[in-house]
Design an enzyme around this catalytic site. Structure first.
Site, PDB file in Angstrom:
ATOM      1  CB  THR A   1       4.175  -2.951   3.434  1.00  0.00           C
ATOM      2  OG1 THR A   1       5.592  -2.944   3.220  1.00  0.00           O
ATOM      3  CG2 THR A   1       3.700  -3.857   4.434  1.00  0.00           C
ATOM      4  NE  ARG A   2       7.852  -4.595  -4.064  1.00  0.00           N
ATOM      5  CZ  ARG A   2       8.125  -3.342  -4.566  1.00  0.00           C
ATOM      6  NH1 ARG A   2       6.960  -2.607  -4.526  1.00  0.00           N
ATOM      7  NH2 ARG A   2       9.146  -2.854  -5.170  1.00  0.00           N
TER       8      ARG A   2
ATOM      9  CG  HIS B   1      12.156   1.530   5.987  1.00  0.00           C
ATOM     10  ND1 HIS B   1      11.275   2.673   6.239  1.00  0.00           N
ATOM     11  CD2 HIS B   1      11.958   1.049   4.800  1.00  0.00           C
ATOM     12  CE1 HIS B   1      10.891   3.025   4.928  1.00  0.00           C
ATOM     13  NE2 HIS B   1      11.537   2.178   3.909  1.00  0.00           N
TER      14      HIS B   1
ATOM     15  CG  HIS C   1       7.403   1.692   5.824  1.00  0.00           C
ATOM     16  ND1 HIS C   1       8.457   0.553   5.403  1.00  0.00           N
ATOM     17  CD2 HIS C   1       7.346   2.327   4.428  1.00  0.00           C
ATOM     18  CE1 HIS C   1       8.551   0.608   4.253  1.00  0.00           C
ATOM     19  NE2 HIS C   1       7.891   1.622   3.411  1.00  0.00           N
TER      20      HIS C   1
ATOM     21  NE  ARG D   1      10.694   6.925  -1.016  1.00  0.00           N
ATOM     22  CZ  ARG D   1      11.314   6.011  -1.746  1.00  0.00           C
ATOM     23  NH1 ARG D   1      11.865   6.431  -3.016  1.00  0.00           N
ATOM     24  NH2 ARG D   1      11.741   4.962  -1.129  1.00  0.00           N
ATOM     25  CG  ASP D   2       8.438   4.816  -6.476  1.00  0.00           C
ATOM     26  OD1 ASP D   2       7.682   4.994  -7.349  1.00  0.00           O
ATOM     27  OD2 ASP D   2       9.414   4.064  -6.743  1.00  0.00           O
TER      28      ASP D   2
END
Length: 392
Positions: free
Chosen positions: A199-200, A204, A207, A293-294
């Site tokens: 993660t960067r 939320h 996640h 996602r993405d």
């Protein structure tokens, strides 16, 4: 060296260590003033660190031409081992021409401090546009990864590297857990299966949901936020780390999660970076890797699930780490819980979709993200950190 009790071997079979021994360090320091120098930017410094600690195993230095060309074209090193992102050191033509094979090159950080050595083997020109199109799927300089490629020198220099010493991370010493240490921790906990999460952004509820779904099927979660160079509008690393701490203190079982920093720089290369992130976590000892996602995307350059599809381009054993693919999670107002389209009967208007971008926009407007979006303690920390008053 990987311990044979590890759940998974490092990529390529052996965990690389390119940190100079005390004797080597003294030898390099004694030559410091006579060596030709290259100043590394922030990303190259983190690449040097990641090579040295084994995070980029099997790489032992910055890529030579045969490795570089095959990675750009086929996502393989010259020897056929899977690898998705070129790890290169670029300089100007003039600088490159001053080196000869066998030279030791002094690597300095941006403060002019001597931090590493490159054993120069070759230099080569490369096609920046081709690298951009193949790696980032665009030649637009608006893309932050492409911008870096276009702004760097026109010649790559190659060779094995040594990091003079492994220094303590100034901001997060407690969470500086390098691959040899994370593997030891997993062994001590008896974890045979470990899922890594990249993660960067602050975590939320979406996640949290996918992490806990993954944790239902493995022994441990390795929460591994990236703290190297990111975009200027990303939430600062120290704020993100505090959010992770708050979340883990209140909402996760403390014996099944390890939080550690990933010192690598962000490339924003979408699908290719998903492969790269998975291989890095494999080097840290993870057997599984969450791909949502993405993954590692930016703007509209990549399709929502392109980063999942790219794993299908490799034979099952090639990567050696198992991707755990998750659909876009949302808060379902009908079932009053987090869900995905696989588990929720809701209609579009009953779904509250969450994203790091939306969180940043709300914070900039001085709004606190709602409970469906973010745990209240995390929302409060974000608002406090952004130093903006909360609107009622």
């Amino acid at each position: 060296m990987s311990n044979n009790l590890d759940a998974i071997a490092a990529h390529g079979g052996k965990l690389i260590n390119r940190i100079a021994s005390p004797e080597q360090k003294q030898e390099f320091l004694s030559k410091a003033d006579s060596l030709p120098r290259v100043e590394l930017d922030e990303r190259a410094v983190s690449d040097l660190e990641m090579i040295a600690i084994g995070g980029f195993s099997p790489l032992t230095g910055f890529m030579n031409e045969s490795d570089y060309k095959r990675v750009v074209a086929e996502m393989r090193l010259a020897n056929g081992v899977a690898w998705a992102i070129p790890i290169t050191l670029s300089v100007t033509e003039e600088v490159a021409n001053s080196f000869k094979k066998g030279d030791l090159i002094r690597l300095d950080n941006q403060n002019g401090e001597f931090i590493g050595v490159l054993e120069f083997t070759e230099k080569y020109n490369y096609d920046k546009k081709q690298e951009a199109i193949n790696v980032y799927r665009t030649s637009e300089d608006k893309h932050p990864g492409v911008q870096v490629v276009y702004n760097q020198g026109s010649v790559n220099i190659a060779g094995d590297v040594w990091l003079l010493e492994r220094k303590e991370n100034a901001l997060f010493p407690k969470y500086q857990i390098d691959p040899a240490e994370s593997r030891k921790m997993f062994r001590e906990k008896g974890w045979k299966t470990v899922v890594g999460f990249q993660t960067r952004n602050p975590i939320h509820r979406a996640h949290e949901y996918i992490q806990k779904c993954a944790l239902e099927t493995v022994d441990g979660l390795f929460l591994h936020p990236l703290v190297g160079a990111t975009k200027s509008d990303d939430i600062p690393a120290d704020v993100r780390m505090r959010c992770y701490e708050i979340l883990l203190e209140n909402y996760y079982p403390d014996d099944r999660v390890i939080l550690a920093i990933n010192p690598a720089a962000m490339r924003y290369a979408g699908p290719r970076e998903a492969i790269f992130h998975a291989l890095v976590r494999k080097n840290y000892g993870c057997t599984h890797f969450i791909v949502g996602r993405d993954h590692a995307g930016v703007g509209d350059y990549y399709g929502t699930y392109d980063a999942q599809h790219i794993f299908d381009e490799f034979e099952p054993g090639e990567l050696g780490i198992i991707p755990m693919k998750f659909e876009h999670a949302f808060y379902c107002t009908r079932t009053k819980q987090m869900a995905t389209a696989k588990t929720s009967p809701s209609k579009k208007e009953e779904r509250i979709h969450l994203s790091g971008t939306k969180v940043r926009e709300m914070l900039r407007r001085g709004e606190s993200p709602p409970a469906e979006f973010s745990r209240p303690e995390v929302a409060a920390e974000l608002v406090r950190a952004m130093r903006v008053p909360i609107k009622a």
